[in-house]
Design an enzyme around this catalytic site. Structure first.
Site, PDB file in Angstrom:
ATOM      1  CE1 TYR A 168       1.184   0.519   4.348  1.00 34.01           C
ATOM      2  CE2 TYR A 168       0.692  -1.821   4.141  1.00 34.01           C
ATOM      3  CZ  TYR A 168       1.298  -0.776   4.817  1.00 34.01           C
ATOM      4  OH  TYR A 168       2.022  -1.019   5.950  1.00 34.01           O
ATOM      5  N   GLY A 169       2.143   1.165  -0.116  1.00 34.51           N
ATOM      6  CA  GLY A 169       3.000   2.356  -0.052  1.00 34.51           C
ATOM      7  C   GLY A 169       4.152   2.267  -1.020  1.00 34.51           C
ATOM      8  CB  THR A 170       7.784   2.780  -0.479  1.00 34.39           C
ATOM      9  OG1 THR A 170       8.046   1.739   0.464  1.00 34.39           O
ATOM     10  CG2 THR A 170       7.566   4.109   0.242  1.00 34.39           C
ATOM     11  CG  LEU A 171       7.121  -2.705  -0.675  1.00 30.96           C
ATOM     12  CD1 LEU A 171       6.639  -3.806   0.262  1.00 30.96           C
ATOM     13  CD2 LEU A 171       8.459  -3.068  -1.292  1.00 30.96           C
ATOM     14  CD  GLU A 181       7.632  -3.066   4.597  1.00 28.64           C
ATOM     15  OE1 GLU A 181       7.572  -2.210   5.505  1.00 28.64           O
ATOM     16  OE2 GLU A 181       7.250  -2.839   3.446  1.00 28.64           O
TER      17      GLU A 181
END
Length: 117
Positions: A6-9, A72
């Site tokens: 949901y973000g930088t991935l 993570e």
């Protein structure tokens, strides 16, 4: 087990390359039971809100998943847990314990990419 990011991935974001050759399964939303905290450089998915968080689903192999756990900070910073998606399907995602996300602003839309709009 699919992995919800949901973000930088996500595609086009700075850490997407860490997913390697994991097959992209599509765009997804969580059930409306989360918050998306804005930690500045990256977001954190937190249980207990009412937002449907926008993200993408991938099917990483075990080696990629182990590398993502390290990236993570799992299990110290984030914890990989089962979550429910909109529509009832289940997958894994990296969540931050609510206590660690205190004091950070929330992204009301649940969409990391739309946070500045």
């Amino acid at each position: 087990m699919p992995l919800f990011v949901y973000g930088t991935l996500m595609r086009g974001e700075r850490s997407h390359r860490l997913l390697g050759r994991a097959p992209f399964l599509g765009i997804a939303r969580t059930a409306r039971s989360f918050e998306l905290a804005d930690l500045g450089a990256y977001p954190a998915l937190v249980r207990g809100g009412s937002a449907a968080v926008v993200g993408e689903l991938y099917e990483p192999d075990r080696e990629t998943l182990a590398s993502l756990d390290v990236y993570e900070g799992c299990p110290d910073l984030f914890q990989r847990e089962m979550i429910e998606l909109d529509g009832g399907a289940r997958c894994e995602a990296y969540l931050m314990p609510a206590g660690q996300a205190l004091g950070y602003p929330r992204i009301a839309s649940g969409d990391w990419r739309a946070r500045g709009r």
